[in-house]
Design an enzyme around this catalytic site. Sequence first.
Site, mmCIF file in Angstrom:
data_model
loop_
_atom_site.group_PDB
_atom_site.id
_atom_site.type_symbol
_atom_site.label_atom_id
_atom_site.label_comp_id
_atom_site.label_asym_id
_atom_site.label_seq_id
_atom_site.Cartn_x
_atom_site.Cartn_y
_atom_site.Cartn_z
ATOM 1 N N LYS A 22 21.388 39.271 47.643
ATOM 2 C CA LYS A 22 21.946 40.201 46.640
ATOM 3 C C LYS A 22 22.237 39.453 45.340
ATOM 4 C CE LYS A 22 26.402 40.909 46.455
ATOM 5 N NZ LYS A 22 27.320 40.672 45.331
ATOM 6 N N ASN A 23 22.867 38.287 45.436
ATOM 7 C CA ASN A 23 23.315 37.584 44.230
ATOM 8 C C ASN A 23 22.190 36.896 43.469
ATOM 9 O OD1 ASN A 23 25.832 38.540 44.614
ATOM 10 N ND2 ASN A 23 26.688 36.639 45.425
ATOM 11 N N ARG A 91 30.652 44.663 38.449
ATOM 12 C CA ARG A 91 30.941 43.571 37.514
ATOM 13 C C ARG A 91 29.681 42.835 37.106
ATOM 14 N NH1 ARG A 91 35.548 42.050 36.573
ATOM 15 N NH2 ARG A 91 34.742 40.162 35.657
ATOM 16 N N CYS A 115 39.687 43.249 38.949
ATOM 17 C CA CYS A 115 38.951 43.013 40.201
ATOM 18 C C CYS A 115 39.951 42.565 41.264
ATOM 19 C CB CYS A 115 37.888 41.938 39.996
ATOM 20 S SG CYS A 115 36.974 41.586 41.499
ATOM 21 N N ARG A 120 38.982 37.722 36.432
ATOM 22 C CA ARG A 120 37.562 37.384 36.215
ATOM 23 C C ARG A 120 37.171 37.619 34.756
ATOM 24 N NH1 ARG A 120 33.970 39.700 41.050
ATOM 25 N NH2 ARG A 120 32.546 38.084 40.354
ATOM 26 N N PRO A 121 37.653 36.747 33.839
ATOM 27 C CA PRO A 121 37.319 36.929 32.427
ATOM 28 C C PRO A 121 35.835 36.628 32.175
ATOM 29 C CG PRO A 121 38.414 34.821 32.780
ATOM 30 C CD PRO A 121 38.405 35.524 34.114
ATOM 31 N N ASP A 123 35.008 34.967 29.150
ATOM 32 C CA ASP A 123 35.093 34.105 27.951
ATOM 33 C C ASP A 123 33.991 33.046 27.919
ATOM 34 O OD1 ASP A 123 37.208 31.467 29.022
ATOM 35 O OD2 ASP A 123 36.491 33.135 30.255
ATOM 36 N N LEU A 124 33.592 32.532 29.086
ATOM 37 C CA LEU A 124 32.549 31.492 29.098
ATOM 38 C C LEU A 124 31.186 32.086 28.736
ATOM 39 C CD1 LEU A 124 33.680 29.622 32.349
ATOM 40 C CD2 LEU A 124 33.967 28.828 29.985
ATOM 41 N N ASP A 309 32.624 32.952 48.806
ATOM 42 C CA ASP A 309 32.161 34.199 49.432
ATOM 43 C C ASP A 309 32.112 34.107 50.955
ATOM 44 O OD1 ASP A 309 29.747 34.950 46.776
ATOM 45 O OD2 ASP A 309 31.922 35.070 46.862
ATOM 46 N N ILE A 331 38.519 28.775 43.670
ATOM 47 C CA ILE A 331 37.751 29.528 42.672
ATOM 48 C C ILE A 331 38.420 30.875 42.388
ATOM 49 C CG2 ILE A 331 35.512 30.589 42.173
ATOM 50 C CD1 ILE A 331 34.294 28.329 43.906
ATOM 51 N N ARG A 401 27.941 47.435 49.717
ATOM 52 C CA ARG A 401 27.579 46.870 48.410
ATOM 53 C C ARG A 401 26.702 45.645 48.550
ATOM 54 N NH1 ARG A 401 31.640 47.801 43.830
ATOM 55 N NH2 ARG A 401 29.900 46.756 42.802
HETATM 56 C C1 EPZ Z 1 29.311 35.014 41.248
HETATM 57 O O1 EPZ Z 1 30.247 35.747 40.456
HETATM 58 C C2 EPZ Z 1 29.051 35.857 42.498
HETATM 59 N N1 EPZ Z 1 28.554 37.164 42.102
HETATM 60 C C3 EPZ Z 1 30.348 36.033 43.280
HETATM 61 O O2 EPZ Z 1 30.042 36.703 44.501
HETATM 62 C C4 EPZ Z 1 30.898 34.666 43.642
HETATM 63 O O3 EPZ Z 1 32.145 34.828 44.259
HETATM 64 C C5 EPZ Z 1 31.073 33.830 42.359
HETATM 65 O O4 EPZ Z 1 29.839 33.734 41.640
HETATM 66 C C6 EPZ Z 1 31.515 32.399 42.675
HETATM 67 O O5 EPZ Z 1 30.629 31.767 43.529
HETATM 68 C C7 EPZ Z 1 27.231 37.301 41.824
HETATM 69 O O6 EPZ Z 1 26.442 36.381 41.833
HETATM 70 C C8 EPZ Z 1 26.754 38.683 41.488
HETATM 71 P P1 EPZ Z 1 31.910 32.893 38.312
HETATM 72 P P2 EPZ Z 1 30.586 35.301 38.948
HETATM 73 O O7 EPZ Z 1 31.716 33.278 36.888
HETATM 74 O O8 EPZ Z 1 29.413 34.660 38.319
HETATM 75 C C9 EPZ Z 1 36.088 31.927 36.225
HETATM 76 C C10 EPZ Z 1 30.159 38.368 46.178
HETATM 77 O O9 EPZ Z 1 31.023 38.464 47.062
HETATM 78 N N2 EPZ Z 1 35.452 32.398 34.974
HETATM 79 O O10 EPZ Z 1 31.097 31.775 38.848
HETATM 80 O O11 EPZ Z 1 31.208 36.472 38.294
HETATM 81 C C11 EPZ Z 1 36.286 33.041 37.250
HETATM 82 O O12 EPZ Z 1 37.449 33.773 37.019
HETATM 83 C C12 EPZ Z 1 30.583 38.021 44.724
HETATM 84 O O13 EPZ Z 1 28.955 38.507 46.382
HETATM 85 C C13 EPZ Z 1 36.115 32.230 33.767
HETATM 86 O O14 EPZ Z 1 37.240 31.729 33.724
HETATM 87 O O15 EPZ Z 1 31.713 34.197 39.225
HETATM 88 C C14 EPZ Z 1 36.290 32.246 38.553
HETATM 89 O O16 EPZ Z 1 37.563 31.745 38.774
HETATM 90 C C15 EPZ Z 1 32.050 38.132 44.512
HETATM 91 N N3 EPZ Z 1 35.500 32.664 32.630
HETATM 92 C C16 EPZ Z 1 35.321 31.112 38.279
HETATM 93 O O17 EPZ Z 1 35.206 30.993 36.864
HETATM 94 C C17 EPZ Z 1 34.239 33.225 32.640
HETATM 95 O O18 EPZ Z 1 33.715 33.599 31.572
HETATM 96 C C18 EPZ Z 1 33.926 31.298 38.885
HETATM 97 O O19 EPZ Z 1 33.466 32.593 38.543
HETATM 98 C C19 EPZ Z 1 33.580 33.378 33.877
HETATM 99 C C20 EPZ Z 1 34.204 32.947 35.033
#
Ligand code: EPZ
Length: 422
Positions: A22-23, A91, A115, A120-121, A123-124, A309, A331, A401
Amino acid sequence: MDKLLVHGGTPIHGAITISGSKNASLPILAAALLTDQDVVIRRVPDVSDTNYMVQILTGLGADVERFSGTVRVTAADISDTAPYDIVRRMRASVCMMGPLLARKRRCVVALPGGCVIGDRPIDLHIRGLEALGATTEFEGGNVILSAPGGLKGATVDLCGENGPTVLGTDNVMMAATLAEGTTTITSAACEPEVVDLADFLNSMGARISGAGTSTITIEGVGELHGTVHNVIPDRIEAGTFMVAAALAGEGVTLRRVHEGHLVAITSALRKAGHQVHFNDNGDACTIHRGDTPMPAEISTDPYPGYPTDMQAQMTALFATTPGTSRVTDTIFPQRFMHCAELKRMGADIHVADGQAQITGVKKLSGAPVMASDLRASAALVLAALTAEGTTEINRLYHIDRGYEHIDEKLEALGANVERVRV
Ligand code: EPZ
């Protein structure tokens, strides 16, 4: 509003095939917007999140056809505004930003709301796309990114408070494929799904190197062309069934896995006293429940660390493992919604400061429980497999989902489960 009835106590055994990821599918479907030619993506799992993505592509004006795991996308003439009504449901729609900005030099995407798994901002993502020359406005709940003169290659670091960002890395990598000049992403996410996206983009004519490491280089090109791509197996679905086998199994074989993507999960299960054997090709594995399950300490980390996950599923395993185990999520430190529901089934869990301390009990008992998010609901299903009596898992849409026909796969392994339409 389906619910799942799990009649516990029936051991599982036999073999099933793991679906496509899925991801990996979600950003790859979004990346199809980077060309006006035909793109064919195979092994896309039939789950509601990929259906939402198909609806968003159609809403943007792309011509999309779907037939048994294969999706053909032709984004000949598309709009730059993603349909709010679908975007708000998922998201991962944020990964529209990079492709739309690169292709249309402007994009309007709804800001993601709250969420349950935590803060889950984005900003990055914004930092990365602004480094390529985009300007940002926030209006009416939308983020509007513009680059009328086109994007320009740059160096950008994508490390946040909790480490790298997966979809943020994807967004910048996709945008940079059509930028002028070279982009370097440092502190990039190394997940296999990022590598699969890079492989897909390179098969469209992109010039990406270093995916899978923390430094990715993208040399911009003038345009991308059509392609055909097979999505990688879903390592989180595989991990979920590996834990199911450790909990309730008498020899379960998973076909179509990727051994290299399962290293952290495999070593965690072995540390907890269970057996995992891969075949010579590393594309199938057999799991046996250990004779003496042991408590363990797990701490999540970005790939290749232990995946967040898979945190909830391991918590469910430890709920009936003798001794005290600890699970820390670095995380998503608030991602412990499943614990309150496991406690309703008789588990002994204490959650504080991003860690669950689990003291194993002899047996859980079946109860009506509420799914809250995708992986939490998987943990409830796993716990129910060995619980006394029947567990009723409500709001099953959470599990649909991201797990393709989980009830049918469990039934194929001999579990006593029933999907009930409410
Ligand atoms: C991906 O989400 C996955 N989703 C998530 O899986 C997974 O939990 C996550 O990566 C971490 O491995 C998909 O691939 C569709 P991140 P993503 O940006 O990319 C912080 C599932 O169960 N952050 O890597 O949205 C954030 O808050 C889902 O299948 C910022 O601070 O996650 C988190 O603490 C749930 N600013 C950390 O980074 C940003 O701009 C990692 O989040 C972006 C993220």
